[in-house]
Write a protein that holds these residues in place. Structure first.
Motif, PDB file in Angstrom:
ATOM      1  N   ALA A  56       0.835  -1.217   0.000  1.00  0.00           N
ATOM      2  CA  ALA A  56       0.000   0.000   0.000  1.00  0.00           C
ATOM      3  C   ALA A  56       0.866   1.262   0.000  1.00  0.00           C
ATOM      4  O   ALA A  56       0.624   2.190  -0.778  1.00  0.00           O
ATOM      5  N   LEU A  57       1.876   1.302   0.856  1.00  0.00           N
ATOM      6  CA  LEU A  57       2.693   2.527   0.931  1.00  0.00           C
ATOM      7  C   LEU A  57       3.516   2.740  -0.334  1.00  0.00           C
ATOM      8  O   LEU A  57       3.656   3.879  -0.797  1.00  0.00           O
ATOM      9  N   THR A  58       4.052   1.665  -0.904  1.00  0.00           N
ATOM     10  CA  THR A  58       4.834   1.857  -2.136  1.00  0.00           C
ATOM     11  C   THR A  58       3.917   2.321  -3.279  1.00  0.00           C
ATOM     12  O   THR A  58       4.316   3.141  -4.096  1.00  0.00           O
ATOM     13  N   ARG A  59       2.668   1.829  -3.299  1.00  0.00           N
ATOM     14  CA  ARG A  59       1.750   2.300  -4.347  1.00  0.00           C
ATOM     15  C   ARG A  59       1.435   3.779  -4.161  1.00  0.00           C
ATOM     16  O   ARG A  59       1.397   4.547  -5.129  1.00  0.00           O
ATOM     17  N   LEU A  60       1.200   4.183  -2.923  1.00  0.00           N
ATOM     18  CA  LEU A  60       0.946   5.611  -2.664  1.00  0.00           C
ATOM     19  C   LEU A  60       2.146   6.463  -3.068  1.00  0.00           C
ATOM     20  O   LEU A  60       2.003   7.509  -3.712  1.00  0.00           O
ATOM     21  N   LEU A  61       3.329   6.012  -2.690  1.00  0.00           N
ATOM     22  CA  LEU A  61       4.543   6.784  -2.995  1.00  0.00           C
ATOM     23  C   LEU A  61       4.802   6.793  -4.500  1.00  0.00           C
ATOM     24  O   LEU A  61       5.194   7.825  -5.056  1.00  0.00           O
ATOM     25  N   ASP A  62       4.560   5.643  -5.141  1.00  0.00           N
ATOM     26  CA  ASP A  62       4.760   5.582  -6.598  1.00  0.00           C
ATOM     27  C   ASP A  62       3.783   6.505  -7.330  1.00  0.00           C
ATOM     28  O   ASP A  62       4.065   6.972  -8.433  1.00  0.00           O
ATOM     29  N   CYS A  63       2.611   6.732  -6.738  1.00  0.00           N
ATOM     30  CA  CYS A  63       1.629   7.671  -7.325  1.00  0.00           C
ATOM     31  C   CYS A  63       2.011   9.119  -7.063  1.00  0.00           C
ATOM     32  O   CYS A  63       1.280  10.032  -7.480  1.00  0.00           O
ATOM     33  N   GLY A  64       3.064   9.324  -6.299  1.00  0.00           N
ATOM     34  CA  GLY A  64       3.490  10.692  -6.005  1.00  0.00           C
ATOM     35  C   GLY A  64       2.612  11.395  -4.992  1.00  0.00           C
ATOM     36  O   GLY A  64       2.467  12.622  -5.043  1.00  0.00           O
ATOM     37  N   VAL A  65       2.014  10.645  -4.069  1.00  0.00           N
ATOM     38  CA  VAL A  65       1.130  11.270  -3.087  1.00  0.00           C
ATOM     39  C   VAL A  65       1.887  12.341  -2.300  1.00  0.00           C
ATOM     40  O   VAL A  65       3.038  12.164  -1.926  1.00  0.00           O
ATOM     41  N   ARG A  66       1.238  13.502  -2.150  1.00  0.00           N
ATOM     42  CA  ARG A  66       1.826  14.609  -1.378  1.00  0.00           C
ATOM     43  C   ARG A  66       0.724  15.263  -0.569  1.00  0.00           C
ATOM     44  O   ARG A  66      -0.425  15.335  -1.018  1.00  0.00           O
ATOM     45  N   PRO A  67       1.047  15.768   0.602  1.00  0.00           N
ATOM     46  CA  PRO A  67       0.009  16.412   1.427  1.00  0.00           C
ATOM     47  C   PRO A  67      -0.352  17.791   0.879  1.00  0.00           C
ATOM     48  O   PRO A  67       0.504  18.490   0.345  1.00  0.00           O
ATOM     49  N   VAL A  68      -1.618  18.151   1.053  1.00  0.00           N
ATOM     50  CA  VAL A  68      -2.032  19.529   0.751  1.00  0.00           C
ATOM     51  C   VAL A  68      -2.064  20.358   2.028  1.00  0.00           C
ATOM     52  O   VAL A  68      -2.084  21.579   1.984  1.00  0.00           O
ATOM     53  N   ARG A  69      -2.120  19.681   3.169  1.00  0.00           N
ATOM     54  CA  ARG A  69      -2.096  20.345   4.478  1.00  0.00           C
ATOM     55  C   ARG A  69      -1.237  19.510   5.415  1.00  0.00           C
ATOM     56  O   ARG A  69      -1.262  18.266   5.331  1.00  0.00           O
ATOM     57  N   GLY A  70      -0.523  20.177   6.283  1.00  0.00           N
ATOM     58  CA  GLY A  70       0.212  19.464   7.322  1.00  0.00           C
ATOM     59  C   GLY A  70       1.408  18.698   6.779  1.00  0.00           C
ATOM     60  O   GLY A  70       2.113  19.167   5.875  1.00  0.00           O
TER      61      GLY A  70
END
Ligand SMILES: [Zn+2]
Length: 323
Positions: A56-70
């Motif tokens: 799950a975390l590698t998929r999120l990171l591979d999607c380039g997930v970035r926070p909009v807040r915090g």
């Protein structure tokens, strides 16, 4: 499930791209948003053979997930154990020296490192101490529907209910053998705001466990406001209001090497009758203490001092709900 016949279909994701980490902590990625907001930590592989969180975390990171807040932090916890994962002996990589999900008290972490897990926990401690919210991603040795463990606090239960994940909510006190990551310090203190949950996403070898982990992670990030939309190519999480909470009333800890279950017990199995025999431990008989007793995560391996089983009673999630 017999390890030799485990229908494991996924390969453990390669974590080497994340080795450098940020802020000097290997395998911990942290991203700040321009706007103020909470610091949310997603943690995976606290147990090295529970691969769903790594997927799950590698998929999120591979999607380039970035926070909009915090701030968003993704922490791969017990990487040394994970890197020993071997499909021919898939249970062995749970930990190297000691269970890393039993060392999370300030007193234990103040001591000099006594094991590889203890040393890694000491390195991670400053990161964990900064979290406003933490979700620790796990899976189970036995087949089980997903369970969101909220600990004994009201704030944990309230957050679990607000998340509205398709998972049973389990309120429990943790283990006699030691506090979990999600029990650490402020998380277990009702008077302080930081709140942590642990999700058991399903059986280690079920591909669906990784999907559950990803859905839970996305829901957690959306709910805490760290992201405001689902990254492209990922499925939006469902919204399923819980009608009940399973309150753990009894934690059965193995006392003697002679502990045996009288039959294979299922996780989330409901035993109708009070007084039903479940296990023997030395000369002691362990029976259901009340009617409609829910069995939570019977252990696959029996080790004195460790939890064998938890017993829970279903209560309404809110007034007016039926269990
Ligand atoms: Zn685990």
């Amino acid at each position: 499930m017999d390890a030799g016949t485990a229908p494991w279909v996924a390969k453990p994701p390669d974590l080497e791209p994340f080795e450098a980490g940020h802020d000097g902590v290997p395998y911990v990625l942290s991203f700040a948003a321009p706007a103020a907001g909470p610091h949310v930590v997603l943690s995976a592989i606290t147990h090295g053979n529970e691969l769903c969180g790594a997927v799950a975390l590698t998929r999120l990171l591979d999607c380039g997930v970035r926070p909009v807040r915090g701030r968003l932090t993704c922490a791969f916890v017990n990487v040394d154990a994970y890197q020993r994962f071997d499909q021919t002996d898939p249970f062995a990589a749970r930990y190297l020296d000691e269970d890393m999900n039993r060392v999370w008290s300030c007193a234990t972490l103040d001591r000099p490192a006594r094991s590889r897990e203890h040393a890694r926990a000491k390195v991670l401690r400053p990161v964990i101490a900064q979290a406003d919210y933490l979700l620790d991603l796990h899976s189970t040795s036995m087949a089980s529907a997903p369970m969101l463990l909220c600990g004994p606090t009201k704030k944990g239960r309230a957050l679990a209910l607000r998340l509205a994940l398709p998972a049973e909510i389990v309120a429990d006190e943790g283990h006699l053998a030691g506090p979990r990551l999600s029990d650490y310090d402020a998380f277990a203190d009702e008077a302080r705001a930081p709140t942590a949950l642990l999700i058991e996403c399903g059986q280690h070898f079920e591909p669906s466990s990784a999907e559950v982990a990803l859905e839970a992670a996305l829901r957690f990030l959306l709910h805490t406001g760290v992201i405001d939309r689902v990254p492209p190519n990922l499925k939006p999480p469902r919204n399923v209001a819980a009608t009940r909470v399973l309150e753990v009333t009894d934690r059965i800890t193995v006392r003697t090497p002679a502990f045996t279950f009288v039959r294979p017990l299922g996780s989330l199995e409901v035993v109708g009758k009070a007084g039903t025999l479940l296990a023997h431990d030395g000369g002691e008989s362990i029976v259901t203490p009340y009617e409609s007793c829910v069995l939570i995560m019977p252990a696959r391996s029996i080790v004195p001092g460790e939890t064998a089983l938890r017993l829970a009673r279903a209560v309404p999630a809110a007034p007016g709900h039926r269990v």
